[in-house]
Design a protein around this motif. Sequence first.
Motif, PDB file in Angstrom:
ATOM      1  N   TYR A 425     -16.650  25.728  64.239  1.00  0.00           N
ATOM      2  CA  TYR A 425     -16.608  27.170  63.977  1.00  0.00           C
ATOM      3  C   TYR A 425     -17.653  27.914  64.814  1.00  0.00           C
ATOM      4  O   TYR A 425     -17.371  28.962  65.397  1.00  0.00           O
ATOM      5  CB  TYR A 425     -16.833  27.448  62.489  1.00  0.00           C
ATOM      6  CG  TYR A 425     -15.762  26.868  61.584  1.00  0.00           C
ATOM      7  CD1 TYR A 425     -14.424  26.860  61.965  1.00  0.00           C
ATOM      8  CD2 TYR A 425     -16.084  26.322  60.344  1.00  0.00           C
ATOM      9  CE1 TYR A 425     -13.437  26.319  61.148  1.00  0.00           C
ATOM     10  CE2 TYR A 425     -15.107  25.788  59.514  1.00  0.00           C
ATOM     11  CZ  TYR A 425     -13.792  25.777  59.927  1.00  0.00           C
ATOM     12  OH  TYR A 425     -12.828  25.257  59.111  1.00  0.00           O
ATOM     13  N   ASN A 426     -18.859  27.353  64.868  1.00  0.00           N
ATOM     14  CA  ASN A 426     -19.933  27.997  65.635  1.00  0.00           C
ATOM     15  C   ASN A 426     -19.578  28.097  67.119  1.00  0.00           C
ATOM     16  O   ASN A 426     -19.988  29.033  67.805  1.00  0.00           O
ATOM     17  CB  ASN A 426     -21.245  27.229  65.466  1.00  0.00           C
ATOM     18  CG  ASN A 426     -21.941  27.546  64.148  1.00  0.00           C
ATOM     19  OD1 ASN A 426     -21.880  28.683  63.670  1.00  0.00           O
ATOM     20  ND2 ASN A 426     -22.603  26.562  63.557  1.00  0.00           N
ATOM     21  N   LYS A 432     -24.888  33.284  73.020  1.00  0.00           N
ATOM     22  CA  LYS A 432     -26.192  33.950  73.125  1.00  0.00           C
ATOM     23  C   LYS A 432     -26.135  35.105  74.119  1.00  0.00           C
ATOM     24  O   LYS A 432     -26.755  36.151  73.914  1.00  0.00           O
ATOM     25  CB  LYS A 432     -27.268  32.945  73.551  1.00  0.00           C
ATOM     26  CG  LYS A 432     -27.693  31.998  72.440  1.00  0.00           C
ATOM     27  CD  LYS A 432     -28.887  31.158  72.868  1.00  0.00           C
ATOM     28  CE  LYS A 432     -29.375  30.287  71.712  1.00  0.00           C
ATOM     29  NZ  LYS A 432     -30.571  29.499  72.078  1.00  0.00           N
ATOM     30  N   GLY A 433     -25.380  34.899  75.204  1.00  0.00           N
ATOM     31  CA  GLY A 433     -25.240  35.959  76.215  1.00  0.00           C
ATOM     32  C   GLY A 433     -24.577  37.195  75.630  1.00  0.00           C
ATOM     33  O   GLY A 433     -24.986  38.331  75.905  1.00  0.00           O
ATOM     34  N   GLU A 434     -23.568  36.971  74.799  1.00  0.00           N
ATOM     35  CA  GLU A 434     -22.859  38.090  74.168  1.00  0.00           C
ATOM     36  C   GLU A 434     -23.732  38.780  73.123  1.00  0.00           C
ATOM     37  O   GLU A 434     -23.698  40.007  72.975  1.00  0.00           O
ATOM     38  CB  GLU A 434     -21.560  37.582  73.532  1.00  0.00           C
ATOM     39  CG  GLU A 434     -20.508  37.175  74.568  1.00  0.00           C
ATOM     40  CD  GLU A 434     -19.338  36.439  73.959  1.00  0.00           C
ATOM     41  OE1 GLU A 434     -18.218  36.602  74.468  1.00  0.00           O
ATOM     42  OE2 GLU A 434     -19.542  35.672  72.993  1.00  0.00           O
ATOM     43  N   ILE A 435     -24.519  37.967  72.403  1.00  0.00           N
ATOM     44  CA  ILE A 435     -25.446  38.552  71.416  1.00  0.00           C
ATOM     45  C   ILE A 435     -26.453  39.459  72.132  1.00  0.00           C
ATOM     46  O   ILE A 435     -26.740  40.580  71.676  1.00  0.00           O
ATOM     47  CB  ILE A 435     -26.186  37.440  70.637  1.00  0.00           C
ATOM     48  CG1 ILE A 435     -25.204  36.645  69.778  1.00  0.00           C
ATOM     49  CG2 ILE A 435     -27.295  38.046  69.760  1.00  0.00           C
ATOM     50  CD1 ILE A 435     -25.803  35.406  69.130  1.00  0.00           C
ATOM     51  N   PHE A 436     -26.950  38.977  73.284  1.00  0.00           N
ATOM     52  CA  PHE A 436     -27.934  39.754  74.052  1.00  0.00           C
ATOM     53  C   PHE A 436     -27.308  41.028  74.623  1.00  0.00           C
ATOM     54  O   PHE A 436     -27.866  42.124  74.488  1.00  0.00           O
ATOM     55  CB  PHE A 436     -28.480  38.882  75.190  1.00  0.00           C
ATOM     56  CG  PHE A 436     -29.441  39.622  76.083  1.00  0.00           C
ATOM     57  CD1 PHE A 436     -30.755  39.848  75.696  1.00  0.00           C
ATOM     58  CD2 PHE A 436     -29.027  40.103  77.330  1.00  0.00           C
ATOM     59  CE1 PHE A 436     -31.643  40.538  76.516  1.00  0.00           C
ATOM     60  CE2 PHE A 436     -29.905  40.792  78.155  1.00  0.00           C
ATOM     61  CZ  PHE A 436     -31.219  41.011  77.747  1.00  0.00           C
ATOM     62  N   SER A 437     -26.133  40.893  75.226  1.00  0.00           N
ATOM     63  CA  SER A 437     -25.510  42.064  75.865  1.00  0.00           C
ATOM     64  C   SER A 437     -25.090  43.122  74.848  1.00  0.00           C
ATOM     65  O   SER A 437     -25.078  44.316  75.154  1.00  0.00           O
ATOM     66  CB  SER A 437     -24.300  41.623  76.693  1.00  0.00           C
ATOM     67  OG  SER A 437     -23.285  41.098  75.845  1.00  0.00           O
ATOM     68  N   GLN A 438     -24.781  42.706  73.634  1.00  0.00           N
ATOM     69  CA  GLN A 438     -24.382  43.643  72.587  1.00  0.00           C
ATOM     70  C   GLN A 438     -25.574  44.125  71.756  1.00  0.00           C
ATOM     71  O   GLN A 438     -25.411  44.967  70.862  1.00  0.00           O
ATOM     72  CB  GLN A 438     -23.359  42.977  71.656  1.00  0.00           C
ATOM     73  CG  GLN A 438     -22.046  42.602  72.316  1.00  0.00           C
ATOM     74  CD  GLN A 438     -21.185  43.809  72.649  1.00  0.00           C
ATOM     75  OE1 GLN A 438     -21.140  44.773  71.912  1.00  0.00           O
ATOM     76  NE2 GLN A 438     -20.531  43.765  73.814  1.00  0.00           N
ATOM     77  N   ASN A 439     -26.744  43.535  72.084  1.00  0.00           N
ATOM     78  CA  ASN A 439     -27.971  43.898  71.343  1.00  0.00           C
ATOM     79  C   ASN A 439     -27.786  43.708  69.831  1.00  0.00           C
ATOM     80  O   ASN A 439     -28.102  44.584  69.017  1.00  0.00           O
ATOM     81  CB  ASN A 439     -28.365  45.351  71.642  1.00  0.00           C
ATOM     82  CG  ASN A 439     -29.771  45.677  71.122  1.00  0.00           C
ATOM     83  OD1 ASN A 439     -30.641  44.789  71.048  1.00  0.00           O
ATOM     84  ND2 ASN A 439     -29.998  46.921  70.746  1.00  0.00           N
ATOM     85  N   ALA A 441     -28.829  40.697  68.113  1.00  0.00           N
ATOM     86  CA  ALA A 441     -29.688  39.649  67.559  1.00  0.00           C
ATOM     87  C   ALA A 441     -30.365  40.104  66.268  1.00  0.00           C
ATOM     88  O   ALA A 441     -30.981  41.158  66.207  1.00  0.00           O
ATOM     89  CB  ALA A 441     -30.730  39.224  68.588  1.00  0.00           C
ATOM     90  N   GLY A 442     -30.240  39.300  65.225  1.00  0.00           N
ATOM     91  CA  GLY A 442     -30.903  39.566  63.953  1.00  0.00           C
ATOM     92  C   GLY A 442     -30.237  40.616  63.084  1.00  0.00           C
ATOM     93  O   GLY A 442     -30.673  40.849  61.944  1.00  0.00           O
ATOM     94  N   VAL A 457     -26.536  37.903  62.306  1.00  0.00           N
ATOM     95  CA  VAL A 457     -26.398  37.379  63.669  1.00  0.00           C
ATOM     96  C   VAL A 457     -27.657  36.570  64.003  1.00  0.00           C
ATOM     97  O   VAL A 457     -28.782  37.009  63.744  1.00  0.00           O
ATOM     98  CB  VAL A 457     -26.246  38.535  64.685  1.00  0.00           C
ATOM     99  CG1 VAL A 457     -26.137  37.989  66.109  1.00  0.00           C
ATOM    100  CG2 VAL A 457     -25.009  39.368  64.342  1.00  0.00           C
ATOM    101  N   PRO A 458     -27.485  35.373  64.559  1.00  0.00           N
ATOM    102  CA  PRO A 458     -28.660  34.543  64.894  1.00  0.00           C
ATOM    103  C   PRO A 458     -29.576  35.258  65.897  1.00  0.00           C
ATOM    104  O   PRO A 458     -29.127  36.040  66.734  1.00  0.00           O
ATOM    105  CB  PRO A 458     -28.033  33.291  65.536  1.00  0.00           C
ATOM    106  CG  PRO A 458     -26.632  33.268  65.033  1.00  0.00           C
ATOM    107  CD  PRO A 458     -26.221  34.679  64.872  1.00  0.00           C
TER     108      PRO A 458
END
Length: 461
Positions: A425-426, A432-439, A441-442, A457-458
């Motif tokens: 599932y994970n 991580k790249g998508e989390i960063f680009s979408q801002n 994280a957390g 969000v991790p």
Amino acid sequence: MKTRTTLIIAALLMVTNFSFAQQNEECMLNLTMFNDAVKSKNYDDAYEPWMKVRKQCPKFNIAIYKRGEKILDHKIENSTGAEKTAFISDYMDLLDAAGENFPSKYSKGEIEEEKALKKYENQKDLGLTDYQIFEAFDLEFKNYRSDFTSTKGLYVYFTKTVDLFKAGQFEIQKVFDKYDDVNDQLDDLNEKYAKSLNKLIEKETAGNALSKTQGKYKTFYQKSLEANSKIAGSLDTYIGDLANCENLIPLYRKDFPTYKDDGAWLKRAVSKMYNKDCTDDPLYVELVKAYDQADPSAETKYFVSTVLRKQGKNSEADKYVRESYDLQTDPIKKARMAKKIANDFKRSGSYGSARTYYREALALNPSDGTPHLQIASMYAKSANNCGDNAFNKRAVFWYAAQEALKAGRVDPGLKSNATKSAASYNANAPTKGEIFSQNMAGKTITIGCWIGGSVKVPSLD
């Protein structure tokens, strides 16, 4: 004269007591010798002192039999031919002697189970046929069923039945009967283990530490449930295509007139037709109606609901489902019923209703983690429908992973499966790249649709 007679008797008693004490001392010495040797796994060194104690003082200590089994197991494993069969025969004699001298520790059923297993493990050396092996386990099952707890023994008992059918010695009905017998036994054992395990889990949940003995029992119950689950799956694999609709329908059609008022037979026939997905055949409806009339119960109401749902009468079916569930009072049986109902709702795509019953199953039987895996799979299948953008939709996979991991925490036997499911599932969740680009994280994402809830969000640390 009387004085002389008294002195003679006293002297004889002294001699007898001295002899008895001397024998006890010798037995204690040999007991210590073989016990120490067994602890060090020096079974050959243990054999001679063990045989001395066994012959001289058969009631001296239960270690004669508990340790003796290990000594003879070693001898059997490391011998061949006539010597091996002699050791096997002696093993059987040892079990009989254990039952005679320590009946509270060795029940007749346990002894017969051990004998049957030993015969199976050495079938070729003993020159036994498949029927003789079947007969040994059949004796145990018919006469000492409550003591028949070996998962290996239950598996062999069933597989020998199938082998004998394939050899033309049994009718196919015998295979189906034995399949049901063994599964019923597994269900009974699982119910007993689960109830005992849940009491220990409740104690831990309340903040009370388990004693060392309770901890060992907890591990035993968990491992037993895991082993029984694996065996149940193996039975289905071994029966293979024999239990298909092409075989079941004509067989039950032929026997139905004879057993139409027999609740036990109808229960097995209906269950088998349902489990093997033979519910489209008109015979299934006839069997369900007869079962509900012959022996109405929580289970019959459930099967009636499956017929109604096939006929498109969903509201009436739901009513029967609830009635079926409410009629069941035993917590483990009720949990089993909840899972069955949940599985039906899941198959039909009614995920919200399915989750409700899966959660009821968890509450009733907290040691069973399978509902967590089922709920997680529904979350994952719904990911594309639960979110207002691509990122949020894929965030649902984090939520599914969290749910899957719960299965391993409550049920150690599912830990590996739960970990693999969560990893899968994970892998579908945002990178991580998508989390960063979408801002993102957390940040916390609220999940919509039937799922509800939220997921964090991790972080990128």
